[in-house]
Design a protein around this motif. Sequence first.
Motif, PDB file in Angstrom:
ATOM      1  N   UNK A   4      54.166  55.027 109.136  1.00 56.75           N
ATOM      2  CA  UNK A   4      55.351  55.545 109.834  1.00 56.75           C
ATOM      3  C   UNK A   4      56.121  56.520 108.952  1.00 56.75           C
ATOM      4  N   UNK A   5      56.136  56.238 107.652  1.00 61.03           N
ATOM      5  CA  UNK A   5      56.858  57.146 106.756  1.00 61.03           C
ATOM      6  C   UNK A   5      56.193  58.514 106.691  1.00 61.03           C
ATOM      7  N   UNK A  17      51.523  45.068 106.822  1.00 53.97           N
ATOM      8  CA  UNK A  17      52.884  45.595 106.708  1.00 53.97           C
ATOM      9  C   UNK A  17      52.894  46.932 105.962  1.00 53.97           C
ATOM     10  N   UNK A  59      57.069  53.703  94.957  1.00 55.54           N
ATOM     11  CA  UNK A  59      57.204  52.649  95.971  1.00 55.54           C
ATOM     12  C   UNK A  59      55.863  51.965  96.218  1.00 55.54           C
ATOM     13  N   UNK A  92      51.500  49.758 107.960  1.00 58.49           N
ATOM     14  CA  UNK A  92      52.474  50.183 108.972  1.00 58.49           C
ATOM     15  C   UNK A  92      53.611  50.994 108.346  1.00 58.49           C
ATOM     16  N   UNK A  93      54.105  50.525 107.196  1.00 59.30           N
ATOM     17  CA  UNK A  93      55.237  51.193 106.565  1.00 59.30           C
ATOM     18  C   UNK A  93      54.880  52.614 106.152  1.00 59.30           C
ATOM     19  N   UNK A  94      53.759  52.782 105.471  1.00 60.77           N
ATOM     20  CA  UNK A  94      53.423  54.112 104.973  1.00 60.77           C
ATOM     21  C   UNK A  94      52.915  55.023 106.087  1.00 60.77           C
ATOM     22  N   UNK A 149      55.604  47.985  95.578  1.00 57.71           N
ATOM     23  CA  UNK A 149      55.338  47.050  96.671  1.00 57.71           C
ATOM     24  C   UNK A 149      54.020  46.322  96.490  1.00 57.71           C
ATOM     25  N   UNK A 169      48.717  39.737 105.689  1.00 63.04           N
ATOM     26  CA  UNK A 169      49.936  40.211 106.340  1.00 63.04           C
ATOM     27  C   UNK A 169      50.601  41.309 105.524  1.00 63.04           C
ATOM     28  N   UNK A 170      50.488  41.239 104.196  1.00 63.27           N
ATOM     29  CA  UNK A 170      51.050  42.300 103.360  1.00 63.27           C
ATOM     30  C   UNK A 170      50.313  43.612 103.599  1.00 63.27           C
TER      31      UNK A 170
END
Lengths: 203, 203
Positions: B199-200, B192, B162, B195-197, B166, B188-189
């Motif tokens: 929280x994961x 993002x 992933x 933040x995604x990783x 991404x 911005x990427x």
Amino acid sequence: MPDGTSKKPSRIQMRNRSLILDAALDVFSAHGYRGATLDQIADAAGLSKPNILYYFSGKEEIHVTLLNQLMETWLDPLVEMDASGDPMTELLGYVQRKLDMARDLPRESRLFAGEILQGAPRMLPHLRADLKPLFNEKCAVIQTWMDEGKLAQVDPRHLVFSIWATTQHYADFDSQVRVLLDDEPHGSAARFLDQMYRSLLAP
Amino acid sequence: MPDGTSKKPSRIQMRNRSLILDAALDVFSAHGYRGATLDQIADAAGLSKPNILYYFSGKEEIHVTLLNQLMETWLDPLVEMDASGDPMTELLGYVQRKLDMARDLPRESRLFAGEILQGAPRMLPHLRADLKPLFNEKCAVIQTWMDEGKLAQVDPRHLVFSIWATTQHYADFDSQVRVLLDDEPHGSAARFLDQMYRSLLAP
DNA sequence: TCGTAGCTTTACCAATTGGTCAAAAAGTGG
DNA sequence: CCACTTTTTGACCAATTGGTAAAGCTACGA
């Protein structure tokens, strides 16, 4: 010449056109536009090269036809994401549909990837006309869900990009995935992506 | 003939070989292997076609040389992920390094993507010999971190996939991203993905 | 300055490839 | 069975493309 300009296509025209398009999908997705030859397509279709050119005006028209047909199939899972449904369910459902598509339509995924990779020379108009409005609409839907507190606040655009990237990866980079994994990846990938987007989007 | 078999390369050999490789990277990444022509490479390098073939034995050797050079660069961010560092810091750092690479080396990313997309005909050995051991090693490191409770339990293999998907998406699908986004996506990427990783992987 | 090794170019090929054309073959309705 | 339309094919092209050969040029040490 059966160039779609007139009349109804005969039974044999339907059959041969779809034979050609299926063969061309094989060849274009495996070798790219320039790498594919009409002879390869003709062989794969079981027809002679001049016969191919009886049904399509040229190599480019075959490619463009495939791309056009692909566009609706490609957007469909996103179209199905329902603004009135449960946000988390809708988004996770979208992820799974995209992942299923990568497994069930790998040739289409690679055809699309190859086209975009080379700057989308024959698809930029389609992207602008079809994909962009849908993308903006669905990003707005997601933003609404977040504003209502149903999902965690993240950038909807990059969220969608990440869904495309992670799911299509299993089709487009299949040869790499198969080197690195021993078992079939679909099940474990589905669980991973569900977990990832669930944790990201939990409000 | 300056085929790397003997002697030291002269100043002019160094210059021209790198001129050629840089031009070839442009052309191969933009059009794929079959889509690229020696004439295009020669033009881009400012040399004549026979002169190109004085430095490289053929089109394939140029391509293979690029792929070989690319491999180390490509694996480097993953190599840097340190088993003795802080797990979350190391993983988020890896994500950012890969994202930076997509921005700074888009031609290399697309060259790699094109090769994998077509079944990695000239890179499967490299993938098996170089990528696979590193992949397994780093997956084991990540698994250790998770077992120690420093990270949430997820499938390390799909986690790495992933991250690749991404980050490289912004280089490989750049033409699509640019249709859909108005501003420059890198900042911005980065936010993002962080933040995604985060929280994961939060334990 | 001269000779030689390294570099560059001009002219050229052979193979591949997208595409054409006219004639043959195969359907098809009467 | 016949006329007529649709489909298929074999022969052929022109352009492109990867690659070669040999002659010419250039740099540079002796």
